[in-house]
Design an enzyme around this catalytic site. Structure first.
Site, short mmCIF file in Angstrom:
data_model
loop_
_atom_site.label_atom_id
_atom_site.label_comp_id
_atom_site.label_asym_id
_atom_site.label_seq_id
_atom_site.Cartn_x
_atom_site.Cartn_y
_atom_site.Cartn_z
N HIS A 1 -2.45 -9.69 12.44
CA HIS A 1 -1.88 -8.47 11.86
C HIS A 1 -1.48 -7.55 13.02
O HIS A 1 -2.24 -7.38 13.98
CB HIS A 1 -2.90 -7.79 10.96
N CYS B 1 -3.45 -3.35 4.37
CA CYS B 1 -2.49 -4.32 4.94
C CYS B 1 -2.86 -5.76 4.63
O CYS B 1 -2.18 -6.69 5.07
CB CYS B 1 -2.41 -4.16 6.46
N GLU C 1 0.84 -1.19 0.00
CA GLU C 1 0.00 0.00 0.00
C GLU C 1 0.88 1.25 0.00
O GLU C 1 0.43 2.33 0.32
CB GLU C 1 -1.00 0.00 1.15
#
Ligand code: CAA
Length: 391
Positions: A233, A111, A79
């Protein structure tokens, strides 16, 4: 056929900012960062490092000549793109001298996209069992100076080689994804830093985790008891810890909870020193777990929670292959400890540095430390990369 991760590599910047120095400069209690976010340091990139140099450095750590002659797809998830049209994976394909009859693409969804890239690689190898796919997650996380997101910056790249009969992890066929249209974190094309609804984004992360996890358990008829570890994450480790705590329900014994907590503590070792690397953060936590856990063994199942703002989340699982530790690197922590420590003033100088383009689109840069590859110049708007002689 078993398909999965055969090799995994990592690269980050050669520069680091200590959280205690940032806290002092921003007049914040250092414990807000060390305990409130659970971060000790973040990697900072100079202008000569970007998603291509990090990706090529991470990939060259794992690829041999046979891999380069066999890889038929390179997917770069990011990104922090350097170009609206050309895929960063094309530069990486060239820098690593991968055979020409390969597909090279870039994937985006905040992400999350490396998770979709891994699944695409798995499907591709399923159709073409001799194939090898290079999946790279590469990002530089930048928020504004003195913004609330500033301590959660970072930079790094994870490279994974996906093939049949993998020697580290098998990708199971149990993925469950969720999409919801929300504005928690996004970056318009005209902005170099994201727009962030910080607290809202943390709530969405946790709610996406809970709802995806419930559906995943129903669909696959499993519960947390079936997992030896759960990677999440990591925008910053404290949020991932909150996530793990939320999914640990009362059906688990104390022993099972301790085991998952210990695995989690191992999975955040690298992120605490590197910060958020967006697409690669989940896979950095996996790498940290694999390289530092003494408890894991072949056959163990590892849960994975991927989250990309906007938002897409996904849960899937991996299974450890016998002998997996032979495929891992030792002493990774030493290379993190060797990064050059920046003062806050030096970090701010790097943060604001932009290419000083002349009217022909040329720019040159100061000599900064880099990994195996660096950006040396821009010539007529074309980025010029070079292998570092010292690597
Ligand atoms: N000692 C110990 N802890 C302290 C403290 C002190 N002196 N002062 C504050 N804290 C704690 C707070 O209690 C809080 O912890 P809890 O949530 O457990 O209560 C923590 O430090 C953070 O403090 P604040 O709540 O005051 O929040 P903040 O203003 O520092 O902002 C943030 C936090 C909104 C997450 C900000 O870091 C941010 O905007 N980050 C970027 C967005 C982000 O990472 N979002 C995550 C979900 S989105 C995603 O996952 C995608 C992605 O990668 C970006």
């Amino acid at each position: 056929m078993k398909i999965g991760i055969d090799k995994i590599g990592f690269a980050t910047s050669q520069y680091v900012l200590k959280m205690k120095d940032l806290a002092e400069a921003r007049h914040v209690d250092p414990e807000k960062y060390s305990k409130g976010l659970m971060l000790d340091a973040i990697s900072i990139t100079p202008i000569t490092e970007d998603i291509v140099t990090l990706a090529a450095t991470a990939s060259q750590e794992i690829l041999d000549d046979n891999d380069k002659a066999t890889i038929d797809m390179v997917i770069l998830a990011t990104e922090s793109s350097i170009d609206q049209s050309k895929a960063a994976s094309i530069y990486v394909h060239h820098l690593l001298d991968i055979q020409p009859f390969a597909r090279s693409i870039e994937m985006k969804e905040a992400c999350y996209s490396a998770t979709a890239a891994l699944d695409y690689a798995k499907l591709h190898v399923g159709m073409h069992p001799q194939s090898k796919v290079l999946v790279i997650a590469s990002d530089i996380a930048r928020y504004g100076i003195a913004s609330s997101g500033e301590p959660t910056q970072g930079a790094g790249s994870i490279a994974m080689l996906v093939k049949a009969d993998p020697r580290i992890l098998i990708l199971n066929h149990d993925n469950l994804a969720q999409t919801r249209d929300i504005m928690d974190f996004w970056r318009p094309n005209y902005s170099s830093t994201p727009c962030v609804n910080g607290i809202f984004s943390t709530k969405q992360y946790l709610d996406s985790l809970m709802t995806t996890w419930q559906e995943y358990q129903l669909k696959n008829k499993v519960s947390l008891k079936d997992f030896s570890a759960f990677c999440l994450h990591i925008p910053f480790p404290k949020l991932a810890l909150k996530g793990l705590t939320k999914i640990m329900d009362s059906s688990l014994t104390h022993e099972q909870k301790d085991k998952l907590q210990e695995a989690f503590d191992t999975s955040i070792i690298y992120s605490k020193q590197v910060g958020n690397i967006y697409t690669g953060s989940l896979y950095l936590s996996l790498l940290s777990l694999l390289e530092n856990s003494r408890a894991l063994k072949a056959g163990d199942k590892i849960g994975m929670f991927s989250y990309g703002s906007g938002a897409v989340s996904e849960i899937f699982s991996l299974e450890l292959v016998p002998g997996y530790h032979n495929m891992l690197k030792e002493n990774r922590f030493d290379s993190l400890a060797n990064r050059k420590v920046l003062s806050v003033a030096e970090y701010e100088e790097l943060f604001y540095e932009e290419p000083n383009l002349d009217s022909f689109g040329n720019a040159s840069f100061k000599d900064y430390l880099s990994g195996a590859y660096c950006l040396t110049a821009i010539n007529q708007h074309q980025r010029i990369y070079q292998k570092n002689d010292k690597s």
